[in-house]
Design a protein around this motif. Structure first.
Motif, mmCIF file in Angstrom:
data_model
loop_
_atom_site.group_PDB
_atom_site.id
_atom_site.type_symbol
_atom_site.label_atom_id
_atom_site.label_comp_id
_atom_site.label_asym_id
_atom_site.label_seq_id
_atom_site.Cartn_x
_atom_site.Cartn_y
_atom_site.Cartn_z
ATOM 1 N N ILE A 106 -3.981 -6.146 3.175
ATOM 2 C CA ILE A 106 -4.844 -5.401 4.100
ATOM 3 C C ILE A 106 -5.686 -6.358 4.961
ATOM 4 O O ILE A 106 -5.926 -6.110 6.120
ATOM 5 N N ASP A 107 -6.118 -7.473 4.369
ATOM 6 C CA ASP A 107 -6.954 -8.436 5.085
ATOM 7 C C ASP A 107 -6.163 -9.329 6.046
ATOM 8 O O ASP A 107 -6.745 -9.930 6.934
ATOM 9 N N ASN A 136 2.767 -0.630 1.391
ATOM 10 C CA ASN A 136 1.631 -1.039 2.228
ATOM 11 C C ASN A 136 0.639 0.111 2.382
ATOM 12 O O ASN A 136 -0.572 -0.095 2.328
ATOM 13 N N LYS A 137 1.155 1.327 2.574
ATOM 14 C CA LYS A 137 0.288 2.498 2.735
ATOM 15 C C LYS A 137 -0.590 2.683 1.503
ATOM 16 O O LYS A 137 -1.798 2.877 1.598
ATOM 17 N N CYS A 147 -1.274 0.429 -0.764
ATOM 18 C CA CYS A 147 -2.189 -0.707 -0.892
ATOM 19 C C CYS A 147 -3.467 -0.424 -0.099
ATOM 20 O O CYS A 147 -4.569 -0.719 -0.565
ATOM 21 N N GLY A 148 -3.292 0.163 1.075
ATOM 22 C CA GLY A 148 -4.461 0.537 1.871
ATOM 23 C C GLY A 148 -5.351 1.512 1.121
ATOM 24 O O GLY A 148 -6.583 1.379 1.114
ATOM 25 N N GLU A 149 -4.741 2.481 0.449
ATOM 26 C CA GLU A 149 -5.519 3.449 -0.329
ATOM 27 C C GLU A 149 -6.196 2.787 -1.528
ATOM 28 O O GLU A 149 -7.327 3.127 -1.867
ATOM 29 N N VAL A 176 -7.283 -0.293 -1.699
ATOM 30 C CA VAL A 176 -8.429 -1.055 -1.204
ATOM 31 C C VAL A 176 -9.584 -0.121 -0.844
ATOM 32 O O VAL A 176 -10.741 -0.396 -1.179
ATOM 33 N N CYS A 185 -2.890 -6.301 -2.789
ATOM 34 C CA CYS A 185 -3.229 -5.270 -1.809
ATOM 35 C C CYS A 185 -4.339 -5.751 -0.882
ATOM 36 O O CYS A 185 -4.271 -5.547 0.333
ATOM 37 N N SER A 208 -2.153 -8.548 11.455
ATOM 38 C CA SER A 208 -0.784 -8.147 11.743
ATOM 39 C C SER A 208 -0.182 -9.092 12.785
ATOM 40 O O SER A 208 -0.890 -9.591 13.647
#
Length: 116
Positions: free
Chosen positions: A109-110, A59-60, A62-64, A66, A105, A113
């Motif tokens: 991110i979209d 997940n981390k 994936c944030g990068e 994006v 990703c 939560s």
């Protein structure tokens, strides 16, 4: 452990040797968008492994990916495919995996939560 060494070599090639082999178009995109300095090496390794090998992306990272942006993501994948070291890979399959990684990703991110 050998897998990590091979992956590390591939990432280094992805970031350095590809520049020599890049088409002017991809090279220009990468330069104009300052792509090579937007992601940390651990996440570059994860993304690279998930696209060019078999692996998952956290997940981390994936944030990068994006934040890295679709333009940089696509240009660097295409530039890597131009490197003779990757001539035996199926470009259509790699591009499909690249798009899948990007879409996964982006969706991650979209997505909101879960509330507690």
């Amino acid at each position: 452990m050998a897998s990590l060494n091979v992956s590390s070599v591939l990432v280094v090639l992805f970031l350095t040797c590809g520049a020599v082999m890049a088409t002017k178009e991809n090279d220009q995109i990468i330069k104009e968008n300052n792509c090579e300095s937007k992601m940390g090496l651990p996440c570059v390794l994860e993304a690279f492994t998930s696209i060019f090998n078999t692996g998952t992306i956290s997940n981390k990272c994936c944030g990068e990916v994006v934040v890295f942006g679709k333009v940089c993501h696509s240009a660097l994948v295409k530039r890597t495919l131009e490197n003779p070291l990757f001539k035996d890979l199926n470009p259509a399959k790699i591009i499909a995996k690249s798009i899948q990684t990007w879409n996964n990703c982006l969706a991650l991110i979209d997505s909101p939560s879960p509330s507690t």
